[in-house]
Design a protein around this motif. Structure first.
Motif, mmCIF file in Angstrom:
data_model
loop_
_atom_site.group_PDB
_atom_site.id
_atom_site.type_symbol
_atom_site.label_atom_id
_atom_site.label_comp_id
_atom_site.label_asym_id
_atom_site.label_seq_id
_atom_site.Cartn_x
_atom_site.Cartn_y
_atom_site.Cartn_z
ATOM 1 N N UNK A 42 0.820 -1.213 0.000
ATOM 2 C CA UNK A 42 0.000 0.000 0.000
ATOM 3 C C UNK A 42 0.853 1.262 0.000
ATOM 4 N N UNK A 43 1.954 1.226 0.728
ATOM 5 C CA UNK A 43 2.846 2.389 0.734
ATOM 6 C C UNK A 43 3.448 2.612 -0.646
ATOM 7 N N UNK A 44 3.858 1.539 -1.318
ATOM 8 C CA UNK A 44 4.404 1.686 -2.670
ATOM 9 C C UNK A 44 3.353 2.228 -3.623
ATOM 10 N N UNK A 45 2.124 1.754 -3.495
ATOM 11 C CA UNK A 45 1.048 2.255 -4.358
ATOM 12 C C UNK A 45 0.790 3.740 -4.081
ATOM 13 N N UNK A 46 0.828 4.124 -2.816
ATOM 14 C CA UNK A 46 0.617 5.528 -2.463
ATOM 15 C C UNK A 46 1.710 6.408 -3.060
ATOM 16 N N UNK A 47 2.966 5.997 -2.930
ATOM 17 C CA UNK A 47 4.063 6.796 -3.465
ATOM 18 C C UNK A 47 4.017 6.845 -4.988
ATOM 19 N N UNK A 48 3.587 5.756 -5.630
ATOM 20 C CA UNK A 48 3.439 5.782 -7.086
ATOM 21 C C UNK A 48 2.342 6.757 -7.490
ATOM 22 N N UNK A 49 1.231 6.751 -6.759
ATOM 23 C CA UNK A 49 0.143 7.704 -7.024
ATOM 24 C C UNK A 49 0.650 9.136 -6.883
ATOM 25 N N UNK A 50 1.432 9.405 -5.843
ATOM 26 C CA UNK A 50 1.953 10.759 -5.637
ATOM 27 C C UNK A 50 2.893 11.177 -6.765
ATOM 28 N N UNK A 51 3.697 10.260 -7.256
ATOM 29 C CA UNK A 51 4.589 10.585 -8.378
ATOM 30 C C UNK A 51 3.783 10.897 -9.634
ATOM 31 N N UNK A 52 2.781 10.059 -9.917
ATOM 32 C CA UNK A 52 1.955 10.288 -11.102
ATOM 33 C C UNK A 52 1.201 11.605 -10.980
ATOM 34 N N UNK A 53 0.666 11.884 -9.797
ATOM 35 C CA UNK A 53 -0.042 13.151 -9.592
ATOM 36 C C UNK A 53 0.914 14.329 -9.761
ATOM 37 N N UNK A 54 2.162 14.185 -9.319
ATOM 38 C CA UNK A 54 3.146 15.248 -9.486
ATOM 39 C C UNK A 54 3.461 15.504 -10.949
ATOM 40 N N UNK A 55 3.620 14.431 -11.713
ATOM 41 C CA UNK A 55 3.881 14.587 -13.150
ATOM 42 C C UNK A 55 2.691 15.252 -13.833
ATOM 43 N N UNK A 56 1.484 14.827 -13.473
ATOM 44 C CA UNK A 56 0.280 15.428 -14.041
ATOM 45 C C UNK A 56 0.208 16.914 -13.695
ATOM 46 N N UNK A 57 0.522 17.255 -12.455
ATOM 47 C CA UNK A 57 0.470 18.655 -12.030
ATOM 48 C C UNK A 57 1.482 19.502 -12.798
ATOM 49 N N UNK A 58 2.680 18.978 -13.004
ATOM 50 C CA UNK A 58 3.686 19.713 -13.775
ATOM 51 C C UNK A 58 3.197 19.935 -15.200
#
Length: 86
Positions: A42-58
């Motif tokens: 779950x932690x890995x999935x959360x960090x992957x979600x945060x990375x994808x959201x960061x790329x989307x935000x950029x």
């Protein structure tokens, strides 16, 4: 009174520092490690979600910057008087 409270605080800190994970029974220690292993997915999935959201935000920020830059150029050119060279 002040001296007694300082001694009690120092004694509490000394007890807290001397306590370690070695005092935990092995059964409880293995249970804690198993819970951490189960949560790793779950932690890995959360960090992957945060990375994808960061790329989307950029990407959204870049698109907004391009649109605003083009709007600025359009307004700047529209504000120039007819026949002006500058």
């Amino acid at each position: 009174m002040k001296r007694l409270s300082c001694i009690l605080i120092l004694a509490g800190v000394a007890i807290a520092v001397s306590a370690s994970a070695l005092d935990v029974p092995p059964r409880i220690n293995t249970m804690i490690q198993e819970v951490y292993r189960q949560d790793a997915v779950y932690e890995n999935a959360l960090y992957m979600y945060l990375r994808i959201a960061g790329i989307f935000w950029i990407a959204v920020e870049w698109i907004a910057a391009i649109v605003l830059w083009r709007a600025y150029r359009l307004l700047r050119n529209a504000a120039k008087p007819k026949g002006s060279l500058s």
